[in-house]
Write a protein that holds these residues in place. Structure first.
Motif, PDB file in Angstrom:
ATOM      1  N   MET A  60       0.837  -1.209   0.000  1.00  0.00           N
ATOM      2  CA  MET A  60       0.000   0.000   0.000  1.00  0.00           C
ATOM      3  C   MET A  60       0.867   1.252   0.000  1.00  0.00           C
ATOM      4  N   ILE A  61       0.380   2.297  -0.648  1.00  0.00           N
ATOM      5  CA  ILE A  61       1.122   3.536  -0.712  1.00  0.00           C
ATOM      6  C   ILE A  61       1.347   4.041   0.723  1.00  0.00           C
ATOM      7  N   LEU A  62       2.587   4.521   0.983  1.00  0.00           N
ATOM      8  CA  LEU A  62       2.983   4.879   2.351  1.00  0.00           C
ATOM      9  C   LEU A  62       2.060   5.930   2.978  1.00  0.00           C
ATOM     10  N   SER A  63       1.786   7.022   2.221  1.00  0.00           N
ATOM     11  CA  SER A  63       0.970   8.093   2.796  1.00  0.00           C
ATOM     12  C   SER A  63      -0.425   7.592   3.157  1.00  0.00           C
ATOM     13  N   THR A  64      -0.973   6.703   2.352  1.00  0.00           N
ATOM     14  CA  THR A  64      -2.290   6.147   2.645  1.00  0.00           C
ATOM     15  C   THR A  64      -2.226   5.268   3.890  1.00  0.00           C
ATOM     16  N   THR A  65      -1.136   4.525   4.023  1.00  0.00           N
ATOM     17  CA  THR A  65      -0.966   3.690   5.212  1.00  0.00           C
ATOM     18  C   THR A  65      -0.894   4.554   6.461  1.00  0.00           C
ATOM     19  N   VAL A  66      -0.142   5.671   6.373  1.00  0.00           N
ATOM     20  CA  VAL A  66      -0.023   6.573   7.521  1.00  0.00           C
ATOM     21  C   VAL A  66      -1.394   7.131   7.891  1.00  0.00           C
ATOM     22  N   VAL A  67      -2.157   7.536   6.888  1.00  0.00           N
ATOM     23  CA  VAL A  67      -3.497   8.073   7.140  1.00  0.00           C
ATOM     24  C   VAL A  67      -4.385   7.009   7.785  1.00  0.00           C
ATOM     25  N   LEU A  68      -4.275   5.777   7.288  1.00  0.00           N
ATOM     26  CA  LEU A  68      -5.080   4.692   7.852  1.00  0.00           C
ATOM     27  C   LEU A  68      -4.743   4.475   9.318  1.00  0.00           C
ATOM     28  N   VAL A  69      -3.449   4.500   9.638  1.00  0.00           N
ATOM     29  CA  VAL A  69      -3.021   4.253  11.023  1.00  0.00           C
ATOM     30  C   VAL A  69      -3.510   5.386  11.927  1.00  0.00           C
ATOM     31  N   ILE A  70      -3.282   6.639  11.493  1.00  0.00           N
ATOM     32  CA  ILE A  70      -3.674   7.782  12.331  1.00  0.00           C
ATOM     33  C   ILE A  70      -5.189   7.805  12.540  1.00  0.00           C
ATOM     34  N   SER A  71      -5.935   7.663  11.427  1.00  0.00           N
ATOM     35  CA  SER A  71      -7.395   7.726  11.594  1.00  0.00           C
ATOM     36  C   SER A  71      -7.891   6.520  12.382  1.00  0.00           C
ATOM     37  N   GLY A  72      -7.271   5.361  12.170  1.00  0.00           N
ATOM     38  CA  GLY A  72      -7.659   4.172  12.929  1.00  0.00           C
ATOM     39  C   GLY A  72      -7.448   4.378  14.426  1.00  0.00           C
ATOM     40  N   LEU A  73      -6.308   4.988  14.789  1.00  0.00           N
ATOM     41  CA  LEU A  73      -6.015   5.217  16.213  1.00  0.00           C
ATOM     42  C   LEU A  73      -6.988   6.219  16.838  1.00  0.00           C
ATOM     43  N   THR A  74      -7.280   7.292  16.105  1.00  0.00           N
ATOM     44  CA  THR A  74      -8.198   8.292  16.667  1.00  0.00           C
ATOM     45  C   THR A  74      -9.612   7.718  16.829  1.00  0.00           C
ATOM     46  N   ILE A  75     -10.003   6.879  15.869  1.00  0.00           N
ATOM     47  CA  ILE A  75     -11.336   6.254  15.980  1.00  0.00           C
ATOM     48  C   ILE A  75     -11.352   5.272  17.152  1.00  0.00           C
ATOM     49  N   LEU A  76     -10.248   4.529  17.299  1.00  0.00           N
ATOM     50  CA  LEU A  76     -10.143   3.590  18.417  1.00  0.00           C
ATOM     51  C   LEU A  76     -10.213   4.348  19.742  1.00  0.00           C
ATOM     52  N   PHE A  77      -9.530   5.490  19.779  1.00  0.00           N
ATOM     53  CA  PHE A  77      -9.578   6.335  20.977  1.00  0.00           C
ATOM     54  C   PHE A  77     -11.021   6.747  21.266  1.00  0.00           C
ATOM     55  N   GLY A  78     -11.737   7.106  20.211  1.00  0.00           N
ATOM     56  CA  GLY A  78     -13.135   7.500  20.373  1.00  0.00           C
ATOM     57  C   GLY A  78     -13.983   6.354  20.896  1.00  0.00           C
ATOM     58  N   ALA A  79     -13.748   5.157  20.322  1.00  0.00           N
ATOM     59  CA  ALA A  79     -14.567   4.010  20.697  1.00  0.00           C
ATOM     60  C   ALA A  79     -14.323   3.586  22.143  1.00  0.00           C
ATOM     61  N   LEU A  80     -13.071   3.750  22.594  1.00  0.00           N
ATOM     62  CA  LEU A  80     -12.721   3.260  23.939  1.00  0.00           C
ATOM     63  C   LEU A  80     -12.710   4.357  24.992  1.00  0.00           C
ATOM     64  N   SER A  81     -13.114   5.568  24.606  1.00  0.00           N
ATOM     65  CA  SER A  81     -12.980   6.709  25.519  1.00  0.00           C
ATOM     66  C   SER A  81     -13.790   6.541  26.806  1.00  0.00           C
ATOM     67  N   ARG A  82     -14.828   5.711  26.772  1.00  0.00           N
ATOM     68  CA  ARG A  82     -15.659   5.558  27.966  1.00  0.00           C
ATOM     69  C   ARG A  82     -15.107   4.506  28.932  1.00  0.00           C
ATOM     70  N   THR A  83     -14.074   3.787  28.499  1.00  0.00           N
ATOM     71  CA  THR A  83     -13.540   2.740  29.376  1.00  0.00           C
ATOM     72  C   THR A  83     -12.611   3.343  30.426  1.00  0.00           C
ATOM     73  N   GLU A  84     -12.567   2.713  31.572  1.00  0.00           N
ATOM     74  CA  GLU A  84     -11.709   3.184  32.662  1.00  0.00           C
ATOM     75  C   GLU A  84     -10.241   3.063  32.286  1.00  0.00           C
ATOM     76  N   ALA A  85      -9.931   2.053  31.494  1.00  0.00           N
ATOM     77  CA  ALA A  85      -8.533   1.809  31.140  1.00  0.00           C
ATOM     78  C   ALA A  85      -7.931   2.990  30.387  1.00  0.00           C
ATOM     79  N   LEU A  86      -8.779   3.713  29.684  1.00  0.00           N
ATOM     80  CA  LEU A  86      -8.252   4.808  28.850  1.00  0.00           C
ATOM     81  C   LEU A  86      -8.214   6.137  29.615  1.00  0.00           C
ATOM     82  N   ARG A  87      -8.746   6.133  30.822  1.00  0.00           N
ATOM     83  CA  ARG A  87      -8.822   7.383  31.595  1.00  0.00           C
ATOM     84  C   ARG A  87      -7.451   8.078  31.714  1.00  0.00           C
TER      85      ARG A  87
END
Lengths: 230, 201
Positions: free
Chosen positions: B1-28
């Protein structure tokens, strides 16, 4: 009473302040994103005029001898990285807008065969078959195929001629179905026959309307890069 | 996969994961690492609003990438997908990647949608006690629900209707997940705020 009004007013202002701040932040971010995308994705002007990127041809084509029509997209054939110096032998495109019922197109069938026999190895030729919305023009796919293959069918040339009697050879290039003239409208073509020559990278190199009087063969000789013999 | 697209996928994936798990105590504890220390001891709802902003950011990022690829595909080639990949197959057909009736490209539609959702979430983040919080949450839930429906429709088109289908487009899948996460966040926030006060836990 006054205190209550002041408090309500304070609350409303506070809500407004947060919403306004958020609005500025989002509007600023959105403006930046849109500008960045528009500036950094270099999409050329699309149009039929020389120097512009040719509009797409997306639809179905019929090739000589084929039993059915198949999907085709001009942009799938275009090589956006093409360079004349390093790849002079790449095929250019010759797009002809025609109507099987148009007398001038009927007469141009022979010269088109001549172009194919002289430049066939340098050109990808495509005839865009339209059905002009004027009396006695009522082409359909059967008539288009008969015109292309020079097969016997009464109805070509405004219904006055058998398609097998047209000049030239059976046309060994693709005929594109634009009988509803949507592509013709997109290209801004006013009448038929009409020819556009396109570089391998999709840029319009020659538009018949902008070169009134110049012969197509002459234009091709002028424009096609010289290929040195191996 | 093209590098810049991979970077975008990783960054957006992490921010979405942060959003999904934001209510958990572990992420506090992560909130203080991200410079949002004031939220560490705040109720779950406050952290979820910040999490929703994260998911929305990931959604905007992937939507921008989808739109850039769509714009490049206007001329038949993109530098952001591997030639012949599902990314190209899914997004190269302009006629399939538009909203019905409007002709609005999917990428641009999601940028605009996430911008509105971002405004709602940011307004609530800046002023959680806003008198119109419930109405904002309701709108957020409706809009993100509509966005999820469009994202599901886009995925169905890629899987069933484009040439060379099924076409798997990673950026589009991230966009779908961003929509689902954002919708879930707004739904949970609306439910917890339906009595007019935020979750105090």
């Amino acid at each position: 009473m006054n205190n209550a009004r002041r408090n309500r007013s304070f609350l409303t202002d506070e809500d407004g302040s947060a919403a306004t701040t958020a609005g500025f932040v989002i509007a600023g971010g959105l403006t930046f994103i849109l500008l960045a995308v528009v500036l950094f994705t270099d999409v050329p002007i699309i149009g039929p005029n020389e120097g512009e990127m040719a509009p797409n041809l997306e639809g179905q084509i019929h090739t000589l001898g084929a039993e059915s029509w198949t999907n085709f997209e001009l942009y799938d054939e275009v090589d956006g990285t093409w360079d004349a110096e390093s790849n002079p032998e790449a095929k250019w495109f010759l797009i002809q807008f025609m109507d099987t019922d148009c007398p001038h197109c009927w007469n141009e069938a022979g010269p088109m065969s001549d172009i194919e026999s002289n430049f066939g190895d340098r050109l990808t030729m495509i005839s865009v078959a339209v059905s002009l919305n004027i009396p006695s023009h009522d082409s359909d796919r059967e008539e288009v195929v008969a015109f292309q293959e020079k097969a016997s069918l009464m109805g070509c040339n405004s219904g006055n001629s058998d398609c097998s009697t047209r000049s030239g050879e059976p046309h060994d290039w693709a005929y594109f179905d634009d009988l509803d003239v949507t592509i013709m409208d997109t290209w801004g073509v006013q009448g038929t026959p009409f020819i556009v020559i396109i570089k391998p990278d999709g840029e319009v190199a020659w538009n018949q309307g902008q070169n009134q009087g110049q012969e197509i063969m002459e234009a091709l000789v002028e424009m096609l890069p010289v290929v040195e013999a191996a | 996969m093209i590098l810049s697209t991979t970077v975008v996928l990783v960054i957006s994936g992490l921010t979405i994961l942060f959003g999904a798990l934001s209510r958990t105590e572990a992420l506090r504890p992560l909130f203080s690492t991200l410079g949002l220390g004031s939220l560490v001891d705040e109720p779950i709802s406050r952290r979820m609003i910040a999490g929703a902003l994260g998911g929305i950011l990931g959604g905007i990022l992937s939507a921008v990438w989808v739109w850039v690829i769509q714009r490049q595909e206007i001329i038949g080639s993109t530098s952001l997908c591997i030639p012949g990949s599902g990314c190209v197959a899914a997004l190269s057909q302009g006629s399939s990647n538009n909203l019905p009736f409007t002709g609005l490209e999917f990428g641009l539609f999601f940028i605009l949608l996430f911008s509105i959702l971002g405004w709602i979430a940011l307004t609530l983040h800046l002023d959680p006690k806003a008198s119109n919080a419930l109405r904002l949450l309701s709108w957020g839930r409706i809009l993100s629900g509509a966005g999820t429906a469009v994202a599901v429709w886009m995925t169905i088109i890629h899987l069933a209707f484009v040439d060379d289908s099924p076409a798997i487009c990673p950026v589009c899948l991230v966009l779908l997940v961003a929509n689902i996460v954002t919708f879930a966040q707004f739904h949970l926030l609306y439910t917890s705020h339906s009595n007019g006060s935020w979750n105090d836990k």
